[in-house]
Design a protein around this motif. Structure first.
Motif, PDB file in Angstrom:
ATOM      1  N   SER A 244       0.819  -1.211   0.000  1.00 47.43           N
ATOM      2  CA  SER A 244       0.000   0.000   0.000  1.00 47.43           C
ATOM      3  C   SER A 244       0.854   1.262   0.000  1.00 47.43           C
ATOM      4  CB  SER A 244      -0.913   0.012   1.229  1.00 47.43           C
ATOM      5  OG  SER A 244      -1.564   1.257   1.370  1.00 47.43           O
ATOM      6  N   LYS A 245       0.432   2.254  -0.753  1.00 45.18           N
ATOM      7  CA  LYS A 245       1.136   3.534  -0.800  1.00 45.18           C
ATOM      8  C   LYS A 245       0.985   4.300   0.514  1.00 45.18           C
ATOM      9  CE  LYS A 245       0.609   4.121  -5.808  1.00 45.18           C
ATOM     10  NZ  LYS A 245       0.049   4.982  -6.887  1.00 45.18           N
ATOM     11  N   ASN A 246      -0.054   3.976   1.277  1.00 47.00           N
ATOM     12  CA  ASN A 246      -0.346   4.698   2.520  1.00 47.00           C
ATOM     13  C   ASN A 246       0.078   3.920   3.770  1.00 47.00           C
ATOM     14  OD1 ASN A 246      -1.685   6.716   0.956  1.00 47.00           O
ATOM     15  ND2 ASN A 246      -3.523   5.436   0.918  1.00 47.00           N
ATOM     16  N   LYS A 247       0.907   2.900   3.602  1.00 50.66           N
ATOM     17  CA  LYS A 247       1.205   2.002   4.706  1.00 50.66           C
ATOM     18  C   LYS A 247       1.977   2.656   5.849  1.00 50.66           C
ATOM     19  CE  LYS A 247       5.307   0.097   2.364  1.00 50.66           C
ATOM     20  NZ  LYS A 247       5.893  -1.141   1.809  1.00 50.66           N
ATOM     21  N   TYR A 248       2.621   3.787   5.614  1.00 53.70           N
ATOM     22  CA  TYR A 248       3.404   4.442   6.666  1.00 53.70           C
ATOM     23  C   TYR A 248       2.586   5.428   7.493  1.00 53.70           C
ATOM     24  CZ  TYR A 248       7.085   2.740   3.576  1.00 53.70           C
ATOM     25  OH  TYR A 248       7.871   1.956   2.785  1.00 53.70           O
ATOM     26  N   GLU A 249       1.397   5.794   7.012  1.00 52.44           N
ATOM     27  CA  GLU A 249       0.664   6.904   7.630  1.00 52.44           C
ATOM     28  C   GLU A 249       0.254   6.613   9.065  1.00 52.44           C
ATOM     29  OE1 GLU A 249      -2.548   7.976   5.071  1.00 52.44           O
ATOM     30  OE2 GLU A 249      -1.226   8.817   3.526  1.00 52.44           O
ATOM     31  N   ARG A 250      -0.372   5.449   9.291  1.00 55.24           N
ATOM     32  CA  ARG A 250      -0.856   5.153  10.647  1.00 55.24           C
ATOM     33  C   ARG A 250       0.310   5.014  11.625  1.00 55.24           C
ATOM     34  NH1 ARG A 250      -3.999   0.808  12.236  1.00 55.24           N
ATOM     35  NH2 ARG A 250      -2.819  -0.569  10.864  1.00 55.24           N
ATOM     36  N   PHE A 251       1.360   4.334  11.211  1.00 55.10           N
ATOM     37  CA  PHE A 251       2.529   4.184  12.083  1.00 55.10           C
ATOM     38  C   PHE A 251       3.169   5.525  12.381  1.00 55.10           C
ATOM     39  CE2 PHE A 251       6.074   2.491  14.183  1.00 55.10           C
ATOM     40  CZ  PHE A 251       7.232   3.009  13.638  1.00 55.10           C
ATOM     41  N   SER A 252       3.264   6.384  11.377  1.00 59.34           N
ATOM     42  CA  SER A 252       3.886   7.699  11.575  1.00 59.34           C
ATOM     43  C   SER A 252       3.116   8.519  12.590  1.00 59.34           C
ATOM     44  CB  SER A 252       3.959   8.445  10.233  1.00 59.34           C
ATOM     45  OG  SER A 252       4.797   7.759   9.324  1.00 59.34           O
ATOM     46  N   LEU A 253       1.789   8.559  12.469  1.00 59.83           N
ATOM     47  CA  LEU A 253       0.963   9.309  13.418  1.00 59.83           C
ATOM     48  C   LEU A 253       1.071   8.719  14.820  1.00 59.83           C
ATOM     49  CD1 LEU A 253      -2.237   9.903  11.258  1.00 59.83           C
ATOM     50  CD2 LEU A 253      -0.558  11.616  11.940  1.00 59.83           C
ATOM     51  N   TRP A 254       1.060   7.391  14.883  1.00 57.48           N
ATOM     52  CA  TRP A 254       1.151   6.724  16.176  1.00 57.48           C
ATOM     53  C   TRP A 254       2.498   7.005  16.840  1.00 57.48           C
ATOM     54  CZ3 TRP A 254       4.529   3.017  17.995  1.00 57.48           C
ATOM     55  CH2 TRP A 254       4.163   2.365  19.188  1.00 57.48           C
ATOM     56  N   LEU A 255       3.566   6.991  16.048  1.00 57.82           N
ATOM     57  CA  LEU A 255       4.908   7.202  16.592  1.00 57.82           C
ATOM     58  C   LEU A 255       5.062   8.613  17.146  1.00 57.82           C
ATOM     59  CD1 LEU A 255       7.559   5.669  16.953  1.00 57.82           C
ATOM     60  CD2 LEU A 255       8.301   6.559  14.743  1.00 57.82           C
ATOM     61  N   VAL A 256       4.534   9.596  16.434  1.00 52.44           N
ATOM     62  CA  VAL A 256       4.604  10.977  16.920  1.00 52.44           C
ATOM     63  C   VAL A 256       3.756  11.142  18.172  1.00 52.44           C
ATOM     64  CG1 VAL A 256       4.033  13.369  16.403  1.00 52.44           C
ATOM     65  CG2 VAL A 256       5.102  11.951  14.653  1.00 52.44           C
ATOM     66  N   ALA A 257       2.533  10.581  18.153  1.00 56.26           N
ATOM     67  CA  ALA A 257       1.605  10.762  19.274  1.00 56.26           C
ATOM     68  C   ALA A 257       2.068  10.060  20.535  1.00 56.26           C
ATOM     69  CB  ALA A 257       0.213  10.261  18.882  1.00 56.26           C
ATOM     70  N   ASN A 258       2.734   8.909  20.398  1.00 50.60           N
ATOM     71  CA  ASN A 258       3.091   8.115  21.568  1.00 50.60           C
ATOM     72  C   ASN A 258       4.532   8.268  22.027  1.00 50.60           C
ATOM     73  OD1 ASN A 258       0.724   6.056  22.312  1.00 50.60           O
ATOM     74  ND2 ASN A 258       0.734   6.387  20.107  1.00 50.60           N
ATOM     75  N   TYR A 259       5.431   8.606  21.094  1.00 50.07           N
ATOM     76  CA  TYR A 259       6.844   8.694  21.445  1.00 50.07           C
ATOM     77  C   TYR A 259       7.474  10.027  21.090  1.00 50.07           C
ATOM     78  CZ  TYR A 259       6.845   3.723  22.508  1.00 50.07           C
ATOM     79  OH  TYR A 259       6.593   2.495  23.077  1.00 50.07           O
ATOM     80  N   GLY A 260       6.703  10.914  20.445  1.00 46.45           N
ATOM     81  CA  GLY A 260       7.257  12.208  20.089  1.00 46.45           C
ATOM     82  C   GLY A 260       8.382  12.092  19.082  1.00 46.45           C
ATOM     83  N   VAL A 261       8.325  11.091  18.211  1.00 39.45           N
ATOM     84  CA  VAL A 261       9.378  10.859  17.214  1.00 39.45           C
ATOM     85  C   VAL A 261       8.791  10.985  15.817  1.00 39.45           C
ATOM     86  CG1 VAL A 261      10.964   9.149  16.220  1.00 39.45           C
ATOM     87  CG2 VAL A 261      10.765   9.382  18.713  1.00 39.45           C
ATOM     88  N   VAL A 262       9.433  11.801  14.992  1.00 41.09           N
ATOM     89  CA  VAL A 262       9.036  11.934  13.589  1.00 41.09           C
ATOM     90  C   VAL A 262       9.829  10.906  12.793  1.00 41.09           C
ATOM     91  CG1 VAL A 262       8.907  13.467  11.596  1.00 41.09           C
ATOM     92  CG2 VAL A 262       8.577  14.392  13.908  1.00 41.09           C
ATOM     93  N   PRO A 263       9.167   9.881  12.222  1.00 44.76           N
ATOM     94  CA  PRO A 263       9.893   8.767  11.604  1.00 44.76           C
ATOM     95  C   PRO A 263      10.364   9.071  10.193  1.00 44.76           C
ATOM     96  CG  PRO A 263       7.551   8.415  11.386  1.00 44.76           C
ATOM     97  CD  PRO A 263       7.717   9.700  12.181  1.00 44.76           C
ATOM     98  N   ASN A 264      11.294   8.256   9.716  1.00 43.00           N
ATOM     99  CA  ASN A 264      11.540   8.180   8.286  1.00 43.00           C
ATOM    100  C   ASN A 264      11.262   6.747   7.857  1.00 43.00           C
ATOM    101  OD1 ASN A 264      13.814   6.557   8.772  1.00 43.00           O
ATOM    102  ND2 ASN A 264      15.244   8.261   8.575  1.00 43.00           N
ATOM    103  N   ARG A 265      11.365   6.451   6.577  1.00 45.11           N
ATOM    104  CA  ARG A 265      10.927   5.152   6.079  1.00 45.11           C
ATOM    105  C   ARG A 265      12.045   4.126   5.964  1.00 45.11           C
ATOM    106  NH1 ARG A 265       6.748   6.889   1.178  1.00 45.11           N
ATOM    107  NH2 ARG A 265       5.419   8.257   2.429  1.00 45.11           N
ATOM    108  N   ASP A 266      13.259   4.494   6.299  1.00 47.68           N
ATOM    109  CA  ASP A 266      14.406   3.614   6.071  1.00 47.68           C
ATOM    110  C   ASP A 266      14.247   2.198   6.630  1.00 47.68           C
ATOM    111  OD1 ASP A 266      17.052   6.137   6.207  1.00 47.68           O
ATOM    112  OD2 ASP A 266      15.575   5.609   4.681  1.00 47.68           O
ATOM    113  N   PRO A 267      13.779   2.041   7.880  1.00 49.54           N
ATOM    114  CA  PRO A 267      13.698   0.669   8.410  1.00 49.54           C
ATOM    115  C   PRO A 267      12.690  -0.199   7.662  1.00 49.54           C
ATOM    116  CG  PRO A 267      13.558   2.301  10.164  1.00 49.54           C
ATOM    117  CD  PRO A 267      13.370   3.033   8.870  1.00 49.54           C
ATOM    118  N   PHE A 268      11.776   0.424   6.915  1.00 47.00           N
ATOM    119  CA  PHE A 268      10.683  -0.313   6.307  1.00 47.00           C
ATOM    120  C   PHE A 268      10.678  -0.282   4.780  1.00 47.00           C
ATOM    121  CE2 PHE A 268       9.202  -0.517  10.528  1.00 47.00           C
ATOM    122  CZ  PHE A 268       9.305   0.763  11.079  1.00 47.00           C
ATOM    123  N   SER A 269      11.560   0.533   4.178  1.00 42.00           N
ATOM    124  CA  SER A 269      11.472   0.687   2.724  1.00 42.00           C
ATOM    125  C   SER A 269      12.817   0.778   2.020  1.00 42.00           C
ATOM    126  CB  SER A 269      10.657   1.942   2.396  1.00 42.00           C
ATOM    127  OG  SER A 269      11.334   3.112   2.851  1.00 42.00           O
TER     128      SER A 269
END
Length: 355
Positions: A244-269
């Motif tokens: 899915s093209k949108n597969k990072y969206e939910r994880f990104s929002l969750w990561l910011v909301a729960n850990y205060g971390v803005v992710p990049n896609r390297d570990p997953f893409s």
């Protein structure tokens, strides 16, 4: 709230009284574990009140006898004794001695209370109670809708938020605007790639969820932190392995909301193909993301097993959680992911050593 009308005990007398009541609660918990396992923070106030009343029957604590009263309303602390002393009742249903405290501005604080003890009940097997001066177990400030203290009953001496800010609990709470001073402190701790997302605007409603007060870029995390969050990401969001093209969206929002971390896609893409060696078989020409699946397999399993069922229901997007969570996770990934040369389920079963 429970209030004592007796105004004469010294702080040492109150401290001894609370410690005796704590001991009594622990003794009772050994006999009635099943009873306490069904209690919550609100019901626990009644248990604390009863323990205080029984303790006050003892000769050395009779100065408190007949003075303990329970009063309704969202006030802080839950128990006030001897006019100047109080107890805040907290509980948890996991192994951690950590929970949220009150807001830093303490707008609901009973005016006359100067010293507060925390009574914390760990309501899982084995049930245990601990009490400690409130200011000695406030480790950090986290933000719901408004900054609140984070309570840690295992906090070592010299590591409170007040020690870090080089102030005292009383000086901060009586400063007029504790939140602004806290924001100033955290701003002074920022490193390159970090910023505060909370700017000092209060909101009436407070959420039970908490996030760090500062926001960090993925690039400034330590290697251990990256590994921890990568494994949590795979565990909670199996769709990270989908096309899915949108597969990072939910994880990104969750990561910011729960850990205060803005992710990049390297570990997953990350691009390229790799070969994965397992005890059962070798798999070549796999997408690079499978390196991290293999690398963090044990952490992924642990995060799946320890996560609250309600969390998995939401992040996995399913209606129920199976007793065999690992197999269910594999099934979800297998339904979302397609590999050119192998069946996804076969690769995962080999990596996780499932027969």
């Amino acid at each position: 709230m429970i209030i004592s009308s007796n105004r004469s005990p010294s702080f040492q007398e109150f401290k001894n009284f609370i410690e005796a009541a704590t001991y009594r609660l622990n003794e009772d918990a050994l006999k009635r574990s099943a009873y306490y396992l069904k209690r919550n923070a609100q019901l626990l106030e009644d248990d604390v009140k009863e323990a205080l009343e029984i303790t006050a029957e003892e000769i050395e604590y009779k100065i408190f006898k007949g003075t303990i009263k329970k009063i309704s309303g969202q006030r802080f602390p839950d128990i006030v004794a001897g006019k100047y002393y109080g107890i805040e009742v907290k509980s948890s249903k996991d192994e951690k001695w950590i929970t949220l405290g009150g807001s830093v501005n303490e707008s609901t604080r009973v005016e006359c209370v100067e010293r507060i003890f925390l009574m914390f009940g760990k309501l899982i097997e084995p049930v245990e109670f601990r009490s400690r001066p409130y200011e000695e177990c406030l480790s950090e400030v986290v933000v719901t809708h408004y900054p609140r203290y984070k309570i840690d009953m295992n906090l070592s001496k010299g590591n409170t938020i007040f020690d870090k800010m080089k102030t005292t609990y009383d000086d901060l709470r009586l400063s007029g605007d504790p939140a602004i001073k806290i924001v100033e402190y955290y701003k002074g701790q920022l490193r390159k790639g970090e910023s505060l997302w909370w700017t000092g605007k209060a909101v009436d409603n407070e959420s039970i969820e908490q996030v760090p007060i500062k926001v960090r870029l993925w690039s400034v995390l330590s290697t251990d932190e990256k590994g921890q969050l990568t494994s949590i990401g795979f565990a909670l969001f199996p769709d990270l392995l989908s096309k899915s093209k949108n597969k990072y969206e939910r994880f990104s929002l969750w990561l910011v909301a729960n850990y205060g971390v803005v992710p990049n896609r390297d570990p997953f893409s990350a691009g390229g193909v790799v070969t994965i060696e397992t005890a059962k078989a070798s798999f070549d020409k796999l997408p690079h993301v499978w390196v991290n699946i293999s690398k963090y397999k044990n952490e992924i399993i642990l995060n799946i097993l320890k996560s609250e069922e309600s969390v998995l229901l939401e992040t996995w997007g399913v209606n129920e959680i199976s007793k065999d969570r690992i197999s269910q996770w594999i099934d979800i990934v297998a339904n979302l992911c397609v590999l050119e040369n192998y069946e996804v389920r076969d690769v995962l079963n080999a990596i996780f050593n499932i027969a």
